[in-house]
Design a protein around this motif. Sequence first.
Motif, PDB file in Angstrom:
ATOM      1  N   TYR A   1       0.837  -1.201   0.000  1.00 22.76           N
ATOM      2  CA  TYR A   1       0.000   0.000   0.000  1.00 22.76           C
ATOM      3  C   TYR A   1       0.863   1.239   0.000  1.00 22.76           C
ATOM      4  N   LEU A   2       0.429   2.238  -0.759  1.00 24.12           N
ATOM      5  CA  LEU A   2       0.921   3.591  -0.517  1.00 24.12           C
ATOM      6  C   LEU A   2      -0.212   4.265   0.228  1.00 24.12           C
ATOM      7  N   PHE A   3       0.024   4.532   1.508  1.00 27.66           N
ATOM      8  CA  PHE A   3      -1.063   5.004   2.347  1.00 27.66           C
ATOM      9  C   PHE A   3      -0.910   6.493   2.605  1.00 27.66           C
ATOM     10  N   ILE A   4      -1.755   7.280   1.930  1.00 25.50           N
ATOM     11  CA  ILE A   4      -1.662   8.731   2.047  1.00 25.50           C
ATOM     12  C   ILE A   4      -2.639   9.214   3.103  1.00 25.50           C
ATOM     13  N   SER A   5      -2.155   9.962   4.098  1.00 27.79           N
ATOM     14  CA  SER A   5      -3.065  10.445   5.125  1.00 27.79           C
ATOM     15  C   SER A   5      -2.474  11.638   5.869  1.00 27.79           C
ATOM     16  N   HIS A   6      -3.352  12.432   6.449  1.00 21.19           N
ATOM     17  CA  HIS A   6      -2.859  13.508   7.307  1.00 21.19           C
ATOM     18  C   HIS A   6      -2.960  13.087   8.775  1.00 21.19           C
TER      19      HIS A   6
END
Lengths: 296, 277
Positions: B207-212
């Motif tokens: 996974y490339l997990f993009i989050s703030h």
Amino acid sequence: MTSFAPRSPLFPGMTADRRSLQLRRIRNNSQVMTGGSILLLILLIALIGPLLTPSGPYETDTPNRLLPPSTTNWFGTDNFGRDLFARVVSGSHVSLMVGFSVALITSGLGLVIGLVAAYFKTADRILMRILDGFMAFPAILLAIAIMAALGVQTENVIVALSLVFTPYVARVVRSSALVVKEQTYIESLRAQGASAYRVLWVNIAPNVLSPLLIQATFIFADSIITEAALSFLGAGVPPPEPSWGNILFDGKTLIFSAWWMTVFPGLTIMLVVLGINFLGDGLRDLLDPRHKSIRK
Amino acid sequence: MTPQPLLEVRNLSKSFHGRRSGDAKVMKAVDDVSFDILPGETFGLVGESGCGKSTTGRALLRLIEPDSGSVSFQGQDLLKMPRKQLHSTRRQIQMVFQDPYSSLNPHRRVGVILDEALKIQYRLPRKQRTERVHRILDRVGFAEDYYYRFPHEMSGGQRQRIGVARALIVGPQLIICDEPVSALDVSIQSQVLNMLHDLQVELGLSYLFISHDLSVVRHISHRIAVMQKGRIVEQGPTDEIFSNPQHPYTRQLLDAIPASHPRLARERRTALTTPVS
């Protein structure tokens, strides 16, 4: 009325109980009901009217010309002694046919042009500038110019009006499609590798059918009025074939001696256009929550 | 010692111009970004909103064409790939979007949405496709009759599971998750995160997990990159980043996480105000 949609835009995919809820909403919408009833009534008269008239729309009866309305001639007779009711009924065939054809053709053309313009940037620039050019002319003036070029004929009225009104439909479709295009599910389709065809016709098109349908009803009404205006000016349906516009034209010179020759076709046009506009307004309230009418 | 990376991103850049090209105002949304993602790994990309995380994710898939750099997936550069090959590579890399409401077409049934994803990538007879759709629905925890549901008949968490199913159905190795749980309630978040984790273990997904949301990223990622104003300011294993942040911006981000206990909050405050002697 919504048969051209792959899935009825009135019920954008609903289960059975939601569908009955939608039906109830339609029944509770007084505008749709009023407009629909008026239109149904007019359609009914257009269909069975010819059976009720004392004589055909082309039969002249010189001794009995310019008779006021009576029990035999409901709308009176014209300057050739032709039964006015028969002519208005026969004219309704032309007017409704023209209105319906124009609404259908402009919907088709407008859908294609609007979707292509919304999706392809280069096409957008070219197509929209051309449409702007068309829209710069007043509708009636452009229609007269096209009629002058094509020749005065009923089919040409349809062609001319379709050309005049297509830009309006294309604009509506384009702007709705631009909104849909920005939705994440369209981006998702691109990420999945979907072709432009699939994105445009399978996924965006069904989402713009509701505004298209609403716009089409207004085009229907507009083209009936414009056809009447064209015929009135002598650039529309050629006599002796009756249309609401050219009956008005015949009555113009006699307006002070035979009021019925202008009042009845005029009232008919008003009634039909009113009915269609009611229907269109009501459909807009039903289908487009952003334009909810303020009245309750 | 290190296994061959699944995805290698090198010097990826993308800038946006003002209204007209040649405008003086140039926004560097992604600025010289490089990172690797290993097979079976979750790589977290964190940063404040507007720092270029999502643009990075989209640029990898060429949803936004990057200006320069290279993205090689299994040794092949996605950015130089001809259309046809890119199309079939999209089977390997899929995406899950943030907003579960706008990411599903409201006019289409769930089964049709999943079927479409399959149809775009594979030429399969209808029967096999339907079978696969049912299998994937079952895998993300839906009963069979959900095939005929419309998105508006489902909750946000359910929709997001459909979003994951849509990505999963073509058999990807890498899924780019762009804020997949940010729009969900906290209770639903963990449900989706656990599902993602289970799928990873079962299928060996990356996974490339993009989050703030740092706590979410910490929970799921093996390694983390911290992004600020289009640049990666720090990257490393999750534990290291959290226990020993090097870059001041990372420290700032970590400090912004609300403390779980008042005493911890007090300790943190004194640590901040005490001058280093």
